[in-house]
Design an enzyme around this catalytic site. Structure first.
Site, PDB file in Angstrom:
ATOM      1  N   CYS A  43       0.864  -1.179   0.000  1.00 32.27           N
ATOM      2  CA  CYS A  43       0.000   0.000   0.000  1.00 32.27           C
ATOM      3  C   CYS A  43       0.905   1.234   0.000  1.00 32.27           C
ATOM      4  O   CYS A  43       1.996   1.218   0.562  1.00 32.27           O
ATOM      5  CB  CYS A  43      -0.870  -0.051   1.254  1.00 32.27           C
ATOM      6  SG  CYS A  43      -1.764   1.450   1.619  1.00 32.27           S
ATOM      7  N   CYS A  82       1.746 -13.008  10.679  1.00 35.36           N
ATOM      8  CA  CYS A  82       2.987 -12.896   9.904  1.00 35.36           C
ATOM      9  C   CYS A  82       3.448 -14.247   9.376  1.00 35.36           C
ATOM     10  O   CYS A  82       3.234 -14.565   8.208  1.00 35.36           O
ATOM     11  CB  CYS A  82       4.119 -12.240  10.708  1.00 35.36           C
ATOM     12  SG  CYS A  82       5.672 -12.255   9.778  1.00 35.36           S
TER      13      CYS A  82
HETATM   14 ZN    ZN Z   1       7.315 -11.693  11.092  1.00 33.87          ZN
HETATM   15 ZN    ZN Z   2      -3.323   1.605  -0.136  1.00 40.37          ZN
END
Ligand code: ZN
Ligand code: ZN
Ligand code: APR
Length: 388
Positions: free
Chosen positions: A123, A188
């Site tokens: 992003c 993660c």
């Molecule tokens: Zn990580």
């Molecule tokens: Zn974005």
């Protein structure tokens, strides 16, 4: 699941909270579990009550202060967690108090050119940025010590705290029926590894794979390759103990480079008739990356980099080597667009398509966090789940 709501109280909403956190004051010094102050969320931010957090190798590297970006103190590390929304800031529409959430260090605003592109999960505003230690909104910290000194944030998340403030772009709402304990892993390690096999490499049934480094990230790649029906999954690790877990999850062969008298890539080429279709570097080591690159088949081999490499070293390749048709690519957060794709991935995990339980090797109360850190340093744990 309703019982989880007792972890949050209407009385704290929108006020400064005093709670326990593990604060890093200097490289390699034990984290200090102490009372800190957490400000209420500002515009487009959310404050959450963290219920579970675990330690990833990236927290370990930051704790060791390996890169310049990481030497920012005091700081609250941690980026793998799950919890409940406690307060929402102005403008937040898609999250409410009590929602079950998983933080993502690689946010998704949903509106920028990057978020609208199918070609990337980065992003413009909220992508992972190890150099940033403050909130995007006003460049300030929401944490402070009891005597008023600011405490820096880490990877958009800072989960080694009972309460933390995140941009709403960095929180994924998870189904209330999904167990938060295992959902922590999606924050993660498991998403990064599994996504690298599913999204980045797009491993197909019958293809061959070599995974270098069998920590939680590498083993999640193994799980991703197994669920796609890979015919050969070769695990490579210098720690012989990793073979057991590797086999439980799905490796078909194990190589300990220390046991060989030829380079690993030579051994892999001999085993596979010319090299694997895909190799994954999950150790954060340039020599390992070189071996991973040379282990793939010429013409179509693809190497995916997942490990975090210390600066300032560069890729160990001559540009002409790429003319042999081997490609190399990096993968951040398994190429998942976190906010839009993780709920579906969570659903697949709940249905049992992915073995999550195998990744939790230890559990302990949050205040024992330094013990958990040591387990990872010693290569004894995959994920140690800390209960807050
Ligand atoms: Zn990580
Ligand atoms: Zn974005
Ligand atoms: N060759 C093969 N394996 C190695 C080597 C090497 N030279 N050096 C280390 N390893 C193995 C370790 O023995 C360990 O099993 O790599 C594994 C790394 O696992 P963890 O420390 O558990 O790390 P993990 O959380 O899985 O993260 C993997 O991604 O976050 C990045 O760079 C970070 O190295 C980390 C990687």
């Amino acid at each position: 699941m309703g019982s989880l709501k007792s972890h949050i109280s209407a009385e704290t909403v929108g006020k400064v909270i005093t709670c326990k956190a593990a604060v890093a004051y200097a490289a390699e010094q034990p984290l200090v579990v102490e009372e800190i102050r957490v400000d209420p969320p500002q515009r487009m931010e959310v404050r959450i009550r963290v219920l579970f957090t675990s330690i990833c190798h990236t927290d370990l590297s930051a704790w060791q202060g390996q890169n310049e970006a990481q030497r920012m103190y005091p700081r609250i590390l941690g980026h793998e967690a799950s919890g409940l929304v406690e307060s929402v800031g102005e403008g937040v529409r898609e999250l409410e108090i009590g929602d079950h959430v998983v933080p993502i260090f690689n946010g998704e605003c949903g509106e920028c050119d990057y978020c609208r592109s199918e070609k990337t999960n980065l992003c413009e505003k909220y992508r992972v940025n190890p150099f940033r230690g403050t909130m995007v909104h006003d460049g300030k910290c929401r944490f402070s010590t009891k005597d008023g000194k600011p405490i820096y944030h880490f990877l958009n998340t800072s989960t080694f705290s009972e309460y933390t403030v995140l941009d709403s772009a960095c929180l994924v709402k998870i189904d209330q029926n999904a167990p938060l304990r295992t959902m922590t892993l999606l924050s993660c390690g498991v998403s990064t590894g599994l996504g690298a096999a599913w999204n980045t490499a797009d491993v197909q049934s019958g293809e061959s794979v070599a995974v270098f480094g069998l920590g939680a990230v590498g083993l999640a790649v193994v799980e991703g390759a197994r669920t796609r029906g890979a015919s050969r999954i070769i695990g490579v690790d210098i720690n012989p103990e990793k073979r057991i877990k590797g086999e439980a999850i799905g490796i078909t062969d194990f190589i300990n480079p220390k046991d060989l008298d030829v380079p690993v890539h030579q051994k892999i080429k001999d085993m596979t008739g010319g090299g694997v279709d895909y190799s994954f570097e999950c150790a954060g080591n340039l020599e390992v990356l070189r071996e991973a690159f040379s282990s793939t088949h010429d013409g179509w081999g693809l190497t995916v980099i997942l490990g975090i490499h210390p600066t300032p070293r560069l890729l160990p390749l001559h540009p002409m080597e790429l003319f042999d048709g081997r490609r190399i690519v990096g993968s951040v957060f398994g190429d998942f667009k976190g906010k839009s794709q993780l709920p579906q991935f969570a659903h697949q995990c709940v249905k049992g398509e992915v073995k999550l339980e195998e990744f939790i090797t230890h559990e302990m109360p949050f205040w024992k966090i330094n013990e958990a850190l040591q387990l990872l340093i010693d290569g004894k744990s995959l994920r140690c789940l800390l209960h807050l």
